[in-house]
Design a protein around this motif. Structure first.
Motif, PDB file in Angstrom:
ATOM      1  N   LEU A 155       0.852  -1.200   0.000  1.00  0.00           N
ATOM      2  CA  LEU A 155       0.000   0.000   0.000  1.00  0.00           C
ATOM      3  C   LEU A 155       0.878   1.236   0.000  1.00  0.00           C
ATOM      4  CD1 LEU A 155      -2.740  -0.837   2.610  1.00  0.00           C
ATOM      5  CD2 LEU A 155      -3.174   0.067   0.350  1.00  0.00           C
ATOM      6  N   ILE A 156       0.608   2.126  -0.921  1.00  0.00           N
ATOM      7  CA  ILE A 156       1.335   3.398  -0.962  1.00  0.00           C
ATOM      8  C   ILE A 156       0.326   4.494  -0.671  1.00  0.00           C
ATOM      9  CG2 ILE A 156       2.669   4.975  -2.420  1.00  0.00           C
ATOM     10  CD1 ILE A 156       3.774   2.549  -3.896  1.00  0.00           C
ATOM     11  N   LEU A 157       0.516   5.156   0.449  1.00  0.00           N
ATOM     12  CA  LEU A 157      -0.462   6.153   0.898  1.00  0.00           C
ATOM     13  C   LEU A 157       0.213   7.517   0.951  1.00  0.00           C
ATOM     14  CD1 LEU A 157      -1.754   4.050   3.944  1.00  0.00           C
ATOM     15  CD2 LEU A 157      -2.623   3.988   1.619  1.00  0.00           C
ATOM     16  N   ASP A 158      -0.330   8.456   0.200  1.00  0.00           N
ATOM     17  CA  ASP A 158       0.244   9.802   0.161  1.00  0.00           C
ATOM     18  C   ASP A 158      -0.568  10.696   1.097  1.00  0.00           C
ATOM     19  OD1 ASP A 158       1.710  11.991  -0.518  1.00  0.00           O
ATOM     20  OD2 ASP A 158       1.049  12.123  -2.602  1.00  0.00           O
ATOM     21  N   GLU A 159       0.020  11.096   2.194  1.00  0.00           N
ATOM     22  CA  GLU A 159      -0.639  11.948   3.203  1.00  0.00           C
ATOM     23  C   GLU A 159      -2.034  11.408   3.549  1.00  0.00           C
ATOM     24  OE1 GLU A 159       0.949  14.499   4.487  1.00  0.00           O
ATOM     25  OE2 GLU A 159       2.463  15.081   3.033  1.00  0.00           O
ATOM     26  N   PRO A 160      -2.137  10.207   4.044  1.00  0.00           N
ATOM     27  CA  PRO A 160      -3.464   9.614   4.245  1.00  0.00           C
ATOM     28  C   PRO A 160      -4.264  10.244   5.389  1.00  0.00           C
ATOM     29  CG  PRO A 160      -1.775   8.171   5.128  1.00  0.00           C
ATOM     30  CD  PRO A 160      -1.058   9.273   4.449  1.00  0.00           C
ATOM     31  N   LEU A 161      -3.576  10.960   6.288  1.00  0.00           N
ATOM     32  CA  LEU A 161      -4.291  11.485   7.458  1.00  0.00           C
ATOM     33  C   LEU A 161      -4.892  12.864   7.225  1.00  0.00           C
ATOM     34  CD1 LEU A 161      -1.550  10.331   9.925  1.00  0.00           C
ATOM     35  CD2 LEU A 161      -3.810   9.327   9.715  1.00  0.00           C
ATOM     36  N   THR A 162      -4.583  13.455   6.074  1.00  0.00           N
ATOM     37  CA  THR A 162      -5.099  14.787   5.774  1.00  0.00           C
ATOM     38  C   THR A 162      -6.623  14.780   5.782  1.00  0.00           C
ATOM     39  OG1 THR A 162      -3.213  15.033   4.318  1.00  0.00           O
ATOM     40  CG2 THR A 162      -4.924  16.693   4.106  1.00  0.00           C
ATOM     41  N   GLY A 163      -7.199  15.692   6.558  1.00  0.00           N
ATOM     42  CA  GLY A 163      -8.653  15.852   6.548  1.00  0.00           C
ATOM     43  C   GLY A 163      -9.405  14.896   7.455  1.00  0.00           C
TER      44      GLY A 163
END
Lengths: 248, 258
Positions: A155-163
């Motif tokens: 899994l590649i997550l780019d800034e997943p916690l935003t928002g």
């Protein structure tokens, strides 16, 4: 253990801008890897190269033992973009059906996974609403669902916690740890140092496109009471010299 | 796997068109314009009846051009603007497959609209003249399908070069120019001095010949059908020209910066 991601001396420039400079990283099977850095540090460019969206100017990239520019390699990768870039005229079920089709999944399997994931990300009651009516946090959850749809190994997550609100963050953290338990490898970029410290096995800090720190989170915590925030501030204020805190 | 990907992209195109409600505006407009034409009884005057058919056919051609260009011009630019292209290309789909899948989606929507218009026209003329879907009608429809196949590929290629509005305008000018002057270009070249003469010949040689597909006059005046070998050759031209446009579009998409 096998390296799920292997970058060797990767460089990417856009004109005179050095987006990524001589980056070498390796990510082991089943690891949660935090990719940290300030805005413009080169995190998203690195992620684009990991997904085969852009090619490096020099160096080699291997993802799950293959070239990410080949579609067959991307079959086992799940990606969640920083901002929810999805079709506003679709509802979340249609969105998942669409991405399931692109992944070549059988319609029956897509339906089963959709129901599972809607419950998992807490969107079952909003399944019929068009995405244009979703809040940012809800879109992020839809993004997590589409990334997990085809049950990827990486899994590649780019800034997943935003928002995400605090409750959603806790759920997200639990979900990530649950995925790790299931043997998934997770690479995520973030600004959220405290979250990264809580869930990551290792972190790398990027400054001006170069990796200035790469180490295990456990070692940071045991190193004279330093925390990730302090390390982050220290390495960003110093000249760009690679600091090795763990296995690169 | 590739068929599931194509199917997903076609479904997306249909949902996009259905949810945007653009098509409904055109369909309602066509009903409003064409239905009264079917009701008008031109006192048994043959010429007046043909005039009605001509107006209806002109509207069908204009609507089909607007719909096809409207759909194809929007296939890729919004993906880049809203960045939906990132999660899309992160999936196991090649850019060539994506391009062809989107083209098929655009064709499905445009041809669905075209079929609706022709059915409406067929019923309108059938009601008024008592002749239902004659062979010349079927041939005109088939060639109009070829026209849409060619226009969709041409519009898709343009959408990767310029903005949607510029693409619609440029393609509209080329389609209109070819429909009105395409056949006259060789004669024009003969009376044009060098070097403009070479430009006219070049336009004739490489330009998309949309006028080949225009059967309006034959259909309206109930002239004889075109020979089937000529008809099939014209359809082959549409396929070859479309393939060339798609290959060029694929090369552009692969070079597109993300």
């Amino acid at each position: 253990m096998n390296a799920r991601i292997k970058l060797e001396n990767v460089t990417k420039r856009f004109g005179s801008v050095h987006a990524v400079e001589d980056l070498t990283l390796s990510l082991a099977d089943g690891e949660i890897f935090g990719f940290l850095g300030t805005n413009g540090a080169g995190k998203t460019t690195t992620i684009k190269m990991l997904l085969g969206l852009i090619a490096p100017d020099s160096g080699t990239i291997e993802v799950l033992g293959g070239d990410p520019r080949k579609a067959v390699t991307r079959r086992r990768i799940g990606f969640m973009p920083e901002t929810a870039y999805y079709y506003p005229f679709l509802n979340v079920r249609e969105l998942l059906a669409f991405y399931g089709g692109l992944c070549g999944m059988e319609p029956k399997r897509v339906k089963e996974r959709t129901e599972e994931l809607l419950v998992k990300v807490g969107l079952e009651s909003a399944a019929k609403r068009q995405l244009r009516t979703f809040s940012k946090g809800m879109l992020q959850r839809a993004g997590i669902a589409q990334a997990l749809l085809h049950d990827p190994d990486l899994l590649i997550l780019d800034e997943p916690l935003t928002g995400l609100d605090p409750l959603a963050r806790i759920h997200f953290r639990d979900l990530i740890l649950e995925l790790k338990e299931a043997g998934k490898t997770i690479f995520f970029s973030s600004h959220e140092l405290s979250e990264a410290e809580l869930i990551c096995d290792r972190v790398a800090i990027l400054k001006g496109g170069a990796c200035v720190f790469n180490g295990a989170v456990k070692e940071i915590a045991g190193d004279g009471g330093d925390n990730l925030e302090r390390i982050f501030l220290n390495v960003l204020e110093r000249p760009a010299v690679m600091e090795q805190g763990g296995v690169a | 796997m590739i068929f599931r990907q194509f199917s997903a992209l076609i479904r997306l195109s249909l949902l996009d068109l259905y949810r945007r409600k653009d098509l409904f505006v055109l369909l309602v407009l066509s009903l409003v314009l064409l239905a009264p034409l079917a009701m008008i009884q031109p006192f048994g005057v043959t010429g007046a009846s043909r005039y009605m058919n001509e107006v209806a056919m002109l509207l069908i051609w204009i609507f089909s051009i607007v719909i096809t260009l409207g759909v194809t011009s929007r296939l890729f630019p919004p993906e880049f603007e809203s960045r939906t292209i990132y999660p899309l290309l992160a999936k196991p789909i090649g850019r060539g497959t994506l391009l062809f899948g989107k083209y098929l989606g655009a064709l499905t929507t445009s041809l669905s609209a075209l079929l609706f218009f022709y059915l409406l026209y067929g019923m309108m003329t059938g009601l008024r003249q008592g002749e239902w879907f004659p062979p010349i009608f079927m041939q005109a429809f088939l060639l109009h399908v070829g026209f849409v196949v060619l226009l969709a590929a041409f519009g898709l290629f343009g959408s990767l070069l310029v903005t949607p509005s510029a693409n619609m305008t440029l393609c509209g000018i080329i389609v209109g120019g070819m429909l009105f002057y395409g056949q006259r270009l060789p004669a024009l070249a003969e009376v044009t001095p060098v070097p403009a003469k070479w430009f006219v010949w070049l336009s004739y040689a490489i330009g998309p010949h949309f006028e080949f597909f225009d059967m309006r006059q034959r259909l309206i005046h109930s002239w004889s059908m075109v020979r089937w070998d000529a008809c099939l050759l014209t359809l082959l031209y549409a396929c070859v020209y479309s393939a060339a446009c798609l290959l060029l579009a694929n090369a552009l998409l692969k070079r597109k910066k993300l």
